[in-house]
Design a protein around this motif. Structure first.
Motif, PDB file in Angstrom:
ATOM      1  N   HIS A 136      -2.701 -11.235   3.831  1.00  0.00           N
ATOM      2  CA  HIS A 136      -2.507 -11.494   2.395  1.00  0.00           C
ATOM      3  C   HIS A 136      -2.333 -12.989   2.148  1.00  0.00           C
ATOM      4  O   HIS A 136      -2.877 -13.540   1.195  1.00  0.00           O
ATOM      5  CB  HIS A 136      -1.274 -10.747   1.875  1.00  0.00           C
ATOM      6  N   LEU A 181     -13.611  -7.000   2.013  1.00  0.00           N
ATOM      7  CA  LEU A 181     -12.325  -7.239   2.682  1.00  0.00           C
ATOM      8  C   LEU A 181     -12.541  -7.987   4.006  1.00  0.00           C
ATOM      9  O   LEU A 181     -11.906  -8.997   4.289  1.00  0.00           O
ATOM     10  CB  LEU A 181     -11.618  -5.893   2.929  1.00  0.00           C
ATOM     11  N   SER A 231       0.825  -1.210   0.000  1.00  0.00           N
ATOM     12  CA  SER A 231       0.000   0.000   0.000  1.00  0.00           C
ATOM     13  C   SER A 231       0.863   1.265   0.000  1.00  0.00           C
ATOM     14  O   SER A 231       0.404   2.332  -0.422  1.00  0.00           O
ATOM     15  CB  SER A 231      -0.937  -0.001   1.204  1.00  0.00           C
TER      16      SER A 231
HETATM   17  O1  PMV Z   1       0.404  -2.744   2.296  1.00  0.00           O
HETATM   18  P1  PMV Z   1      -0.011  -3.831   3.196  1.00  0.00           P
HETATM   19  O2  PMV Z   1       0.735  -5.096   2.938  1.00  0.00           O
HETATM   20  O3  PMV Z   1       0.038  -3.409   4.633  1.00  0.00           O
HETATM   21  O4  PMV Z   1      -1.536  -4.194   2.877  1.00  0.00           O
HETATM   22  C1  PMV Z   1      -2.563  -3.253   2.940  1.00  0.00           C
HETATM   23  C2  PMV Z   1      -3.890  -3.918   2.901  1.00  0.00           C
HETATM   24  C3  PMV Z   1      -5.093  -3.017   3.084  1.00  0.00           C
HETATM   25  O5  PMV Z   1      -4.759  -1.869   3.830  1.00  0.00           O
HETATM   26  C4  PMV Z   1      -6.162  -3.781   3.848  1.00  0.00           C
HETATM   27  C5  PMV Z   1      -5.715  -2.609   1.758  1.00  0.00           C
HETATM   28  C6  PMV Z   1      -4.997  -1.563   0.950  1.00  0.00           C
HETATM   29  O6  PMV Z   1      -5.084  -1.648  -0.279  1.00  0.00           O
HETATM   30  O7  PMV Z   1      -4.404  -0.630   1.524  1.00  0.00           O
END
Ligand code: PMV
Length: 359
Positions: free
Chosen positions: A225, A271, A165
């Protein structure tokens, strides 16, 4: 975004050099949930970059007489071995794209504008800030990345390798990460700014972060994930995300707030539905989360205001609304919703113009 070339005097290389960036967090409208291989998203996502929730990071570098690099990392003024180890691992893993850190001592200070206990994900802003600092360092040390597009593309790519993200946080406004047939130039390796003209109604979108719980997340997004790998609904989910991205992009250009809100809420609940139906099951909603969602829907039904919710992988609610109704939302709606929040806490934020290099 501002000029990434503010300081790029390679003659300054003797002695200690300091680079500082402020990078905001972002909130996804269509969620990234599930990955393929190393940090490649299983579906495209779209987000708005925030303004008030940001990380300020300074990176000092100094030449030393060793082959590798040395790292000192400070979070909120104190040495933080846990974060330091993570960053060291990240740098070691990606030395092929960060060769200029070899032979350098790096000292990093990181500070968040929002409290650690507020339940706001800080990886997007902090890893975005780290990536921007590293790109500025590359620029100064090697003379590369002089072109603005190349600078931000590499910053987004480096940020992605640390936290998916975060790839979206290196740009202001609306950002897309992950290949989508609906978004020209979209890419799995780096995010791109939303390439279309958005309707005026959405240009000054506000986001009230309603803090249902200040507790740390019980499941890391890395573990979340992974749960998608064997999820029985995975294929349908990735298809849904592609469709939702295409349709929300159209709604944002046309100013179709009802459609925008419908997709926004569908994404948030999808989600959490995916988390709840994974093996093992993860439930991050609390009774207060449901309470507030029901209130938002009831208020909207009564008065027709464009107030819509989304959530991250946690219990807190992001209430999105256009600037035109800010006054009314903040004086008569938010006070009703925060009754269910921890310590009646909410954090005002809004769509921002992106990272800034600090002098
Ligand atoms: O970037 P990560 O690996 O922390 O994943 C983010 C996942 C969500 O915040 C739930 C969705 C998103 O797209 O930001």
């Amino acid at each position: 975004m501002n000029d990434p070339h503010a300081i790029s005097d390679t003659s300054l290389l003797n002695g200690i050099q300091t680079i500082q960036w402020r990078c905001p967090s972002n909130i996804a409208l269509v969620k990234y949930w599930g990955k393929v291989g190393h940090q490649i998203p299983a579906n495209p996502s779209i987000s708005i970059t925030l303004n008030e929730a940001y990380t300020e990071m300074s990176l000092q570098y100094e030449q030393i007489d060793t082959a590798g690099f040395e790292l000192d990392f400070y979070f909120e003024g104190a040495q933080n071995p846990k974060f330091s180890d993570k960053i060291e691992q990240y740098l070691n893993r990606h030395l092929d794209v960060l060769p200029f850190v070899n032979g350098m001592k790096l000292t990093i200070h990181s500070h968040n504008s929002f409290p650690h206990s507020a339940g706001i994900a800080s990886s997007a802003s902090s890893m975005g800030a780290l990536a921007l600092c590293l790109c500025s360092m590359e620029q100064e040390v090697t003379g590369a990345l002089q072109e603005e597009g190349a600078f931000y593309q590499k910053a987004s790519n480096l940020a992605r390798l640390a936290s998916g993200s975060a790839s979206r946080s290196v740009y202001g406004g609306v950002t897309v990460w992950g290949q989508s047939a609906a978004i020209p130039g979209s890419n799995d390796e780096y995010a791109v700014p939303f390439p279309f003209e958005m309707h005026d109604k959405l240009k000054n979108m506000h986001d009230a972060v309603l803090i249902v719980s200040k507790a740390a997340k019980s499941t890391s997004s890395r573990a979340g994930h992974q749960l998608m790998d064997a999820h029985p609904y995975a294929v349908a989910r990735y298809k849904q995300a592609h469709e939702n991205l295409k349709n929300i992009a159209t709604a944002m250009c046309e100013g179709d707030m009802k459609k925008f809100g419908e997709i926004l809420e569908n994404e948030a609940l999808s989600l959490h539905g995916l988390m709840m139906t994974s093996q093992p099951s993860v439930v991050l909603f609390t009774p207060a989360t449901w309470q507030i969602i029901n209130q938002i829907r009831a208020i909207r039904e009564q008065n027709g205001l464009d107030i819509y919710f989304t959530l991250d992988a946690g219990p807190n609610i992001h209430l999105l609304y256009p600037a035109a109704i800010k006054e009314e939302v903040e004086t008569s709606i938010i006070p009703k919703l925060v009754v269910s929040c921890e310590g009646k806490t909410w954090i005002p934020d809004h769509l921002g113009s992106g990272p800034e290099r600090l002098q």
